[in-house]
Write a protein that holds these residues in place. Structure first.
Motif, short mmCIF file in Angstrom:
data_model
loop_
_atom_site.label_atom_id
_atom_site.label_comp_id
_atom_site.label_asym_id
_atom_site.label_seq_id
_atom_site.Cartn_x
_atom_site.Cartn_y
_atom_site.Cartn_z
N TYR A 89 0.83 -1.20 0.00
CA TYR A 89 0.00 0.00 0.00
C TYR A 89 0.88 1.26 0.00
O TYR A 89 1.63 1.49 0.96
N SER A 91 -0.20 4.03 0.71
CA SER A 91 -0.71 4.78 1.86
C SER A 91 0.04 4.46 3.13
O SER A 91 -0.01 5.23 4.11
N VAL A 98 -2.54 0.12 8.86
CA VAL A 98 -2.78 -0.86 7.80
C VAL A 98 -2.46 -2.24 8.34
O VAL A 98 -1.60 -2.39 9.22
N SER A 175 -9.84 -5.91 -3.14
CA SER A 175 -9.28 -4.62 -2.69
C SER A 175 -10.15 -3.42 -3.06
O SER A 175 -9.67 -2.28 -3.11
N ARG A 178 -10.00 -0.25 -0.85
CA ARG A 178 -8.77 0.52 -0.74
C ARG A 178 -8.75 1.65 -1.78
O ARG A 178 -9.37 1.55 -2.84
N ASP A 182 -3.50 2.23 -3.69
CA ASP A 182 -3.28 0.98 -2.96
C ASP A 182 -3.66 -0.22 -3.81
O ASP A 182 -2.98 -1.26 -3.80
N ARG A 183 -4.76 -0.12 -4.56
CA ARG A 183 -5.18 -1.22 -5.43
C ARG A 183 -4.12 -1.51 -6.49
O ARG A 183 -3.80 -2.67 -6.77
#
Length: 209
Positions: A89, A91, A98, A175, A178, A182-183
């Protein structure tokens, strides 16, 4: 099956595709002796009712068919699945909130179960199931390739299964919950894997964006 709204798959053709692609299902019945489960191949006859009917067979020695079920049976079909590390990720660079997760596809089919021993019906089921799994082979084997008397003996050792589907649940967790970066990160990480299923999940994540 617990299905958050963003993972729900209500597309009947998508659900049927998962059932068709699953090479093995898990057949579960609740009984007075506790739950009983058998892994076995099942095929879907889409012409029967709104959701279709599932067919397969059990060994006659399997106690599941002799034990009266409580309520409906459940057939579980699993599709592509993969572990997802939070390290993929972007993020994560901005927050440590996470955790790892798992992406997967699953279908749960419910319905009353019928067991049968009629040789004609059993031969039809065995023939259809064999054809489904042999058709892609360069030289498909057919039930009729074996001597008829031998097949007759084998049919006496199995019990047919029919489940007219009353409810079907589809879950496609790829996902969707997300953010887009992130995906992409997850898809990129899985695509670099040597595992075919990881690569399949990577393609599924990107296909829905």
């Amino acid at each position: 099956m617990y299905i958050p709204s963003h993972f729900r798959d209500d597309d009947l053709e998508s659900i049927r595709a998962t059932i068709r692609c699953a090479r093995l299902a898990n057949l579960i019945t609740a009984t007075s002796d506790g739950p009983l489960a058998t892994p076995l191949p099942l095929f879907l006859d889409e012409s029967e009712g709104k959701h279709g009917a599932l067919y397969g067979h059990l060994a006659k020695g399997n106690p599941q068919w002799r034990t009266a079920p409580i309520g409906e049976a459940l057939a579980i079909f699993s599709g592509a699945e993969a572990y997802v590390t939070p390290s993929w990720y972007p993020s994560k660079r901005h927050t440590e909130h996470v955790v790892p997760t798992w992406n997967y596809i699953a279908v749960h089919a419910h319905g009353p179960i019928e067991f049968f021993e009629d040789p004609k019906r059993l031969l039809e089921i065995v023939t259809r199931l064999t054809n489904i799994h042999e058709t892609s082979r360069a030289t498909p084997w057919a039930v009729s390739d074996a001597p008829a008397d031998f097949i007759a003996v084998q049919l006496r050792e199995i019990v047919g299964v029919r489940i007219p589907i009353t409810m079907v649940e589809g879950k496609r967790k790829m996902s969707q919950n997300r953010p887009a970066p992130d995906r992409v990160g997850v898809a990129t990480g899985l695509a670099a894997s040597k595992l075919a299923q990881d690569q399949e999940v990577a393609a599924l994540i990107l296909a829905q964006d």
